[in-house]
Scaffold this motif. Structure first.
Motif, mmCIF file in Angstrom:
data_model
loop_
_atom_site.group_PDB
_atom_site.id
_atom_site.type_symbol
_atom_site.label_atom_id
_atom_site.label_comp_id
_atom_site.label_asym_id
_atom_site.label_seq_id
_atom_site.Cartn_x
_atom_site.Cartn_y
_atom_site.Cartn_z
ATOM 1 N N LEU A 1 58.785 77.936 78.772
ATOM 2 C CA LEU A 1 60.052 78.457 79.279
ATOM 3 C C LEU A 1 59.951 79.959 79.534
ATOM 4 O O LEU A 1 60.421 80.458 80.574
ATOM 5 C CB LEU A 1 61.171 78.174 78.274
ATOM 6 C CG LEU A 1 62.536 78.753 78.638
ATOM 7 C CD1 LEU A 1 63.098 78.069 79.872
ATOM 8 C CD2 LEU A 1 63.500 78.632 77.457
ATOM 9 N N ARG A 2 59.345 80.703 78.626
ATOM 10 C CA ARG A 2 59.225 82.151 78.807
ATOM 11 C C ARG A 2 58.374 82.482 80.036
ATOM 12 O O ARG A 2 58.635 83.483 80.731
ATOM 13 C CB ARG A 2 58.657 82.792 77.544
ATOM 14 C CG ARG A 2 59.585 82.681 76.334
ATOM 15 C CD ARG A 2 58.952 83.284 75.089
ATOM 16 N NE ARG A 2 59.733 83.003 73.906
ATOM 17 C CZ ARG A 2 60.801 83.672 73.498
ATOM 18 N NH1 ARG A 2 61.214 84.711 74.233
ATOM 19 N NH2 ARG A 2 61.450 83.337 72.396
ATOM 20 N N GLN A 3 57.368 81.660 80.316
ATOM 21 C CA GLN A 3 56.565 81.875 81.526
ATOM 22 C C GLN A 3 57.421 81.712 82.786
ATOM 23 O O GLN A 3 57.299 82.497 83.736
ATOM 24 C CB GLN A 3 55.384 80.898 81.547
ATOM 25 C CG GLN A 3 54.357 81.141 80.458
ATOM 26 C CD GLN A 3 53.302 80.049 80.405
ATOM 27 O OE1 GLN A 3 53.451 78.981 80.993
ATOM 28 N NE2 GLN A 3 52.208 80.324 79.704
ATOM 29 N N TRP A 4 58.280 80.704 82.781
ATOM 30 C CA TRP A 4 59.156 80.488 83.930
ATOM 31 C C TRP A 4 60.171 81.614 84.077
ATOM 32 O O TRP A 4 60.483 82.044 85.199
ATOM 33 C CB TRP A 4 59.865 79.138 83.803
ATOM 34 C CG TRP A 4 59.017 78.001 84.274
ATOM 35 C CD1 TRP A 4 58.196 77.226 83.514
ATOM 36 C CD2 TRP A 4 58.907 77.535 85.615
ATOM 37 N NE1 TRP A 4 57.558 76.289 84.311
ATOM 38 C CE2 TRP A 4 57.989 76.453 85.605
ATOM 39 C CE3 TRP A 4 59.489 77.907 86.821
ATOM 40 C CZ2 TRP A 4 57.642 75.762 86.761
ATOM 41 C CZ3 TRP A 4 59.144 77.212 87.975
ATOM 42 C CH2 TRP A 4 58.235 76.163 87.941
ATOM 43 N N ILE A 5 60.706 82.098 82.986
ATOM 44 C CA ILE A 5 61.660 83.200 83.053
ATOM 45 C C ILE A 5 60.995 84.449 83.628
ATOM 46 O O ILE A 5 61.572 85.153 84.477
ATOM 47 C CB ILE A 5 62.260 83.469 81.657
ATOM 48 C CG1 ILE A 5 63.170 82.302 81.238
ATOM 49 C CG2 ILE A 5 63.019 84.787 81.636
ATOM 50 C CD1 ILE A 5 63.598 82.356 79.786
ATOM 51 N N ALA A 6 59.767 84.735 83.187
ATOM 52 C CA ALA A 6 59.049 85.902 83.718
ATOM 53 C C ALA A 6 58.787 85.734 85.214
ATOM 54 O O ALA A 6 58.951 86.694 85.995
ATOM 55 C CB ALA A 6 57.744 86.099 82.956
ATOM 56 N N TRP A 7 58.380 84.535 85.621
ATOM 57 C CA TRP A 7 58.160 84.303 87.056
ATOM 58 C C TRP A 7 59.460 84.444 87.833
ATOM 59 O O TRP A 7 59.487 85.058 88.908
ATOM 60 C CB TRP A 7 57.569 82.903 87.285
ATOM 61 C CG TRP A 7 57.590 82.558 88.747
ATOM 62 C CD1 TRP A 7 56.707 82.966 89.703
ATOM 63 C CD2 TRP A 7 58.599 81.809 89.419
ATOM 64 N NE1 TRP A 7 57.104 82.515 90.940
ATOM 65 C CE2 TRP A 7 58.254 81.803 90.793
ATOM 66 C CE3 TRP A 7 59.747 81.145 89.016
ATOM 67 C CZ2 TRP A 7 59.032 81.152 91.749
ATOM 68 C CZ3 TRP A 7 60.528 80.501 89.956
ATOM 69 C CH2 TRP A 7 60.163 80.497 91.306
ATOM 70 N N ARG A 8 60.556 83.894 87.311
ATOM 71 C CA ARG A 8 61.856 84.003 87.984
ATOM 72 C C ARG A 8 62.216 85.456 88.248
ATOM 73 O O ARG A 8 62.637 85.821 89.356
ATOM 74 C CB ARG A 8 62.940 83.358 87.107
ATOM 75 C CG ARG A 8 64.367 83.505 87.632
ATOM 76 C CD ARG A 8 65.374 83.427 86.488
ATOM 77 N NE ARG A 8 65.238 84.549 85.559
ATOM 78 C CZ ARG A 8 65.800 84.588 84.364
ATOM 79 N NH1 ARG A 8 66.527 83.578 83.924
ATOM 80 N NH2 ARG A 8 65.628 85.644 83.588
ATOM 81 N N ASP A 9 62.076 86.285 87.227
ATOM 82 C CA ASP A 9 62.454 87.678 87.372
ATOM 83 C C ASP A 9 61.616 88.374 88.439
ATOM 84 O O ASP A 9 62.137 89.121 89.281
ATOM 85 C CB ASP A 9 62.310 88.410 86.033
ATOM 86 C CG ASP A 9 63.330 87.953 85.001
ATOM 87 O OD1 ASP A 9 64.311 87.286 85.382
ATOM 88 O OD2 ASP A 9 63.128 88.255 83.803
ATOM 89 N N GLU A 10 60.329 88.091 88.437
ATOM 90 C CA GLU A 10 59.430 88.702 89.428
ATOM 91 C C GLU A 10 59.754 88.193 90.828
ATOM 92 O O GLU A 10 59.841 88.972 91.783
ATOM 93 C CB GLU A 10 57.981 88.393 89.058
ATOM 94 C CG GLU A 10 56.979 88.963 90.036
ATOM 95 C CD GLU A 10 55.532 88.599 89.682
ATOM 96 O OE1 GLU A 10 54.639 88.888 90.501
ATOM 97 O OE2 GLU A 10 55.315 88.019 88.594
ATOM 98 N N PHE A 11 59.976 86.895 90.946
ATOM 99 C CA PHE A 11 60.229 86.300 92.270
ATOM 100 C C PHE A 11 61.563 86.772 92.833
ATOM 101 O O PHE A 11 61.644 87.165 94.009
ATOM 102 C CB PHE A 11 60.213 84.778 92.170
ATOM 103 C CG PHE A 11 60.433 84.103 93.491
ATOM 104 C CD1 PHE A 11 59.400 83.953 94.392
ATOM 105 C CD2 PHE A 11 61.692 83.614 93.830
ATOM 106 C CE1 PHE A 11 59.603 83.348 95.616
ATOM 107 C CE2 PHE A 11 61.913 83.001 95.048
ATOM 108 C CZ PHE A 11 60.866 82.866 95.950
ATOM 109 N N ASN A 12 62.612 86.739 92.036
ATOM 110 C CA ASN A 12 63.904 87.184 92.528
ATOM 111 C C ASN A 12 63.895 88.652 92.928
ATOM 112 O O ASN A 12 64.534 89.056 93.907
ATOM 113 C CB ASN A 12 64.993 86.926 91.485
ATOM 114 C CG ASN A 12 65.423 85.476 91.417
ATOM 115 O OD1 ASN A 12 65.227 84.703 92.353
ATOM 116 N ND2 ASN A 12 66.039 85.088 90.318
ATOM 117 N N ALA A 13 63.143 89.462 92.167
ATOM 118 C CA ALA A 13 63.075 90.880 92.490
ATOM 119 C C ALA A 13 62.342 91.117 93.803
ATOM 120 O O ALA A 13 62.806 91.890 94.660
ATOM 121 C CB ALA A 13 62.377 91.630 91.357
#
Length: 262
Positions: free
Chosen positions: A245-257
């Motif tokens: 889950l933490r990996q997905w959250i980190a990817w989400r933040d990078e992708f959305n930014a």
């Protein structure tokens, strides 16, 4: 589609004490997840079939009080287990308890043991889909009659990939559609959902597309390219490991930014 990517977690309420579930809710919200789901079953789906398990909607009421930011819901409520008008009232109540953070996830139901041990008629896939089709407008009508009304238009999530009926119901009623499968399966199901939206005259961009994932976000951008913007990581008790889950959250933040979706 330019919706922000969101990451959810399904905390499967099996093989754990409630204190462990409550602790994991806190850890997931602190980690930055967007949505926390449970599921609507009465027995574990895997592992010891008679292992520890807790009920869905009672738990959602507790989560409404425990959390402050995340949306919460069931992935998904079994339509067969509650009268649709009662379910609408339960959802409205949890909506108020949470300050407008409930998602009503709903599906036709499938786990036969739940039905037989709790005294519900299992029927057939067709009769369960008939019941779901009849329930959805009743839920919406009940929301319109309740006093006080819901704090917002409660988002309806419809789970399932049936192309003739479930995806048609999603086109009619859902704010979120949830499915499973690889990128090509997701592409196909999204296209079928789009065709149903076209047939009934609804803008398909109104429906957020969601999928369950069980590994790191190596294909995440491929899923986004076919229309998926919500990703749900499932975790089971008793350990509730949130590493993926933490990996997905980190990817989400990078992708959305980088895409300006945040």
């Amino acid at each position: 589609m330019t919706k922000p990517v969101r990451v959810a977690v399904q905390l499967q309420p099996q093989h754990a004490d409630y204190a462990q579930i409550r602790d994991t809710v806190a850890r997931a919200e602190e980690a930055g997840v967007d949505i926390i789901y449970n599921w609507d079953h009465f027995f574990p789906l895997y592992g010891d079939p008679d292992g520890k398990h807790f009920e869905c909607w009672t738990m959602l009421g507790a989560w409404a009080e425990q959390t402050s930011r995340v949306e919460i819901g069931a992935l998904v409520t079994c339509n067969s287990y509650r009268n649709p008008d009662l379910l609408a009232d339960m959802a409205r109540t949890v909506d108020h308890m949470s300050g407008g953070r409930l998602i009503l996830g709903i599906g036709a139901g499938w786990f036969e043991r739940d039905y037989t041990e709790y005294g519900y008629e299992f029927g057939t896939p067709g009769t369960r889909l008939d019941a779901l089709e009849a329930a959805l407008p009743r839920i919406v009508r009940r929301w319109e009659r309740l006093n006080p009304p819901p704090t917002r238009q409660i988002p309806i999530l419809i789970g399932g990939g049936g192309e003739r009926r479930t995806l048609r119901y999603a086109a009619q009623y859902a704010h979120i559609w949830h499915g499973f499968g690889d990128v090509e399966t997701a592409r196909h199901k999204c296209a079928v959902l789009d065709r149903w939206c076209q047939e009934i005259g609804r803008d398909p961009n109104e429906i957020e597309r969601s999928i369950g994932v069980d590994g790191p976000p190596t294909q995440a951008e491929e899923f986004v390219a076919v229309g998926i913007t919500q990703f749900t990581v499932g975790v089971s008790g008793p350990d509730y490991d949130l590493t993926t889950l933490r990996q997905w959250i980190a990817w989400r933040d990078e992708f959305n930014a980088k895409t300006g979706r945040g």
